[in-house]
Design a protein around this motif. Structure first.
Motif, PDB file in Angstrom:
ATOM      1  N   UNK A 223       0.850  -1.190   0.000  1.00 58.94           N
ATOM      2  CA  UNK A 223       0.000   0.000   0.000  1.00 58.94           C
ATOM      3  C   UNK A 223       0.891   1.247   0.000  1.00 58.94           C
ATOM      4  N   UNK A 224       0.667   2.121  -0.954  1.00 55.75           N
ATOM      5  CA  UNK A 224       1.456   3.357  -1.054  1.00 55.75           C
ATOM      6  C   UNK A 224       1.125   4.301   0.100  1.00 55.75           C
ATOM      7  N   UNK A 225       2.170   4.868   0.687  1.00 57.16           N
ATOM      8  CA  UNK A 225       2.024   5.868   1.757  1.00 57.16           C
ATOM      9  C   UNK A 225       1.130   5.351   2.884  1.00 57.16           C
ATOM     10  N   UNK A 226       1.274   4.091   3.218  1.00 55.97           N
ATOM     11  CA  UNK A 226       0.390   3.508   4.224  1.00 55.97           C
ATOM     12  C   UNK A 226       0.571   4.186   5.586  1.00 55.97           C
ATOM     13  N   UNK A 227       1.804   4.569   5.896  1.00 57.08           N
ATOM     14  CA  UNK A 227       2.067   5.205   7.188  1.00 57.08           C
ATOM     15  C   UNK A 227       1.242   6.491   7.353  1.00 57.08           C
ATOM     16  N   UNK A 228       0.992   7.154   6.216  1.00 60.06           N
ATOM     17  CA  UNK A 228       0.227   8.392   6.272  1.00 60.06           C
ATOM     18  C   UNK A 228      -1.192   8.149   6.781  1.00 60.06           C
ATOM     19  N   UNK A 229      -1.793   7.045   6.342  1.00 60.43           N
ATOM     20  CA  UNK A 229      -3.148   6.736   6.800  1.00 60.43           C
ATOM     21  C   UNK A 229      -3.171   6.531   8.308  1.00 60.43           C
ATOM     22  N   UNK A 230      -2.191   5.779   8.809  1.00 58.68           N
ATOM     23  CA  UNK A 230      -2.145   5.532  10.247  1.00 58.68           C
ATOM     24  C   UNK A 230      -1.868   6.805  11.038  1.00 58.68           C
ATOM     25  N   UNK A 231      -0.903   7.587  10.558  1.00 58.23           N
ATOM     26  CA  UNK A 231      -0.522   8.795  11.295  1.00 58.23           C
ATOM     27  C   UNK A 231      -1.617   9.857  11.250  1.00 58.23           C
ATOM     28  N   UNK A 232      -2.289   9.972  10.109  1.00 61.97           N
ATOM     29  CA  UNK A 232      -3.286  11.032   9.942  1.00 61.97           C
ATOM     30  C   UNK A 232      -4.643  10.654  10.512  1.00 61.97           C
ATOM     31  N   UNK A 233      -5.052   9.422  10.268  1.00 59.52           N
ATOM     32  CA  UNK A 233      -6.417   9.035  10.626  1.00 59.52           C
ATOM     33  C   UNK A 233      -6.502   7.974  11.728  1.00 59.52           C
TER      34      UNK A 233
ATOM     35  N   UNK B  33      -4.995   4.051  13.486  1.00 57.53           N
ATOM     36  CA  UNK B  33      -4.800   2.660  13.061  1.00 57.53           C
ATOM     37  C   UNK B  33      -6.095   1.989  12.608  1.00 57.53           C
ATOM     38  N   UNK B  34      -7.211   2.440  13.123  1.00 57.64           N
ATOM     39  CA  UNK B  34      -8.474   1.827  12.692  1.00 57.64           C
ATOM     40  C   UNK B  34      -8.706   2.045  11.204  1.00 57.64           C
ATOM     41  N   UNK B  35      -8.395   3.245  10.726  1.00 60.43           N
ATOM     42  CA  UNK B  35      -8.542   3.483   9.293  1.00 60.43           C
ATOM     43  C   UNK B  35      -7.487   2.700   8.523  1.00 60.43           C
ATOM     44  N   UNK B  36      -6.283   2.608   9.092  1.00 62.71           N
ATOM     45  CA  UNK B  36      -5.257   1.800   8.439  1.00 62.71           C
ATOM     46  C   UNK B  36      -5.708   0.364   8.276  1.00 62.71           C
ATOM     47  N   UNK B  37      -6.350  -0.184   9.301  1.00 58.42           N
ATOM     48  CA  UNK B  37      -6.896  -1.545   9.206  1.00 58.42           C
ATOM     49  C   UNK B  37      -7.989  -1.617   8.149  1.00 58.42           C
ATOM     50  N   UNK B  38      -8.823  -0.572   8.076  1.00 61.86           N
ATOM     51  CA  UNK B  38      -9.883  -0.540   7.079  1.00 61.86           C
ATOM     52  C   UNK B  38      -9.306  -0.548   5.667  1.00 61.86           C
ATOM     53  N   UNK B  39      -8.219   0.188   5.467  1.00 61.69           N
ATOM     54  CA  UNK B  39      -7.557   0.219   4.161  1.00 61.69           C
ATOM     55  C   UNK B  39      -7.009  -1.164   3.803  1.00 61.69           C
ATOM     56  N   UNK B  40      -6.378  -1.813   4.770  1.00 59.40           N
ATOM     57  CA  UNK B  40      -5.823  -3.146   4.510  1.00 59.40           C
ATOM     58  C   UNK B  40      -6.918  -4.146   4.147  1.00 59.40           C
TER      59      UNK B  40
END
Length: 342
Positions: A216-226, A228-235
């Motif tokens: 996933x491109x720029x995955x860290x951005x999703x976690x840092x900005x929104x 870990x729950x959104x990061x899990x949703x993206x995954x």
């Protein structure tokens, strides 16, 4: 681990000599793990190990340090996996169920034979002075025999139900042991097992086998900005698109972190690139919203690296070529698919 306890000394000596001779001929370093591999090969108890080594030898594959380690880890190293335990217990349950059924069948057969004997007694007693008493005794005995058979049958039904429930629980436990909890895809252990089997089958049949690794491109951005729950949703979104994008008989798995993998038996590099590209475009076109607020997050993109298996290639080498292609995709601006040049 391999045990010599059940081998005759002369046979063990003969197998050892042959194994050492082969190791010398093939320039395999004489280490304990390597000897274990080649002893097992000569002994012939592992059909999969023998088949793999025979294919590698026919391809003039050099048995270097990495390949010897791969053979040892794949076929001989004790893993104690839940799946193996579940399979063993499942087999034991089959045996228990067969034994119970045999016991009941035997008991019913004995009861039938006993009933026949009693019928003969009844026929004899009819000539006695008190035939009514004789027949009553006979009827009572037949009733008891029938009750015994019915009780045994009820026990069989109960045992079958309990065994069925236990087997179902074991199957569910095995499935959980092979599934990534977050994405629902196969986990790393299941992926490695599937890929190694696919490698052996590809070498045996001559069919193609390809793999693509996505990140996933720029995955860290999703976690840092929104968070870990959104990061899990993206995954989970990426995993769903991957699973829906591959073919029947392929495997989608979580390789680690935000990296997922597709394994495509029978597919050459070009077909695999097309499938990886299809997955990439499907993900890029998806709309991601934050569940708690409904906020539109924006586009999610992935980068993908594709590699085709070379006969005799180790698991690590294949994944490494895939990872290198993925790195080039990242360097090329992300949101693209690149095949291995090797």
């Amino acid at each position: 681990m391999l045990s010599l306890d059940d081998l005759e000394p002369d046979h063990a000596t003969s197998v050892s000599k042959h194994a050492l001779q082969l190791m010398a001929e093939l320039e395999v370093p004489a280490t304990p793990p390597n000897f274990t591999v080649w002893f097992a090969y000569v002994l012939g108890r592992s059909a999969a190990l023998r088949k793999t080594i025979d294919i590698l030898r026919s391809n003039d594959r050099k048995f270097d340090k990495a390949l010897n380690r791969e053979l040892y880890n794949t076929f001989l190293k004790s893993t104690g996996s839940v799946g193996e335990v579940a399979q063993t217990i499942s087999g034991e349950l089959d045996a228990i169920l067969v034994n119970v059924r045999n016991d009941v069948a035997g008991a019913i057969a004995d009861s039938a034979a006993h009933s026949e004997e009693l019928m003969e007694v009844g026929r004899t007693l009819r000539t006695a002075n008190d035939p009514q008493l004789a027949l009553k005794r006979l009827a009572d005995e037949l009733t008891r025999a029938t009750e015994r058979a019915s009780a045994l049958e009820a026990k069989l039904v109960e045992a079958s139900g309990e065994l069925g429930d236990l087997r179902k629980s074991l199957e569910q436990a095995e499935l959980r042991s092979r599934t990534d909890a977050l994405t629902g895809l196969a986990n790393r252990g299941a992926m490695e097992s599937f890929l190694r089997t696919a490698q052996i089958n590809a070498m045996e049949s001559g069919d193609s086998l390809s793999v693509f690794l996505i990140d996933v491109d720029h995955f860290k951005k999703f976690n840092d900005t929104y968070g870990h729950q959104l990061g899990d949703q993206v995954l989970r979104l990426v995993a769903k698109c991957l699973q829906e994008g591959i073919r029947d008989g392929d495997l989608a798995a979580r390789y680690g972190g935000e990296e997922l993998i597709g394994i495509l038996p029978g597919a050459p590099l070009t077909i695999t690139q097309e499938i990886a590209e299809r997955v990439r475009t499907r993900i890029a076109s998806a709309n991601v919203k934050k569940r708690a607020t409904g906020e539109l997050i924006g586009q999610v993109t992935i980068s993908a690296g594709v590699a085709q298996f070379k006969p005799g290639e180790s698991f690590e080498a294949l994944i490494e070529r895939c990872d290198q292609a993925l790195y080039r995709a990242k360097q090329s601006g992300r949101n693209c698919t690149i095949g291995s040049d090797d």
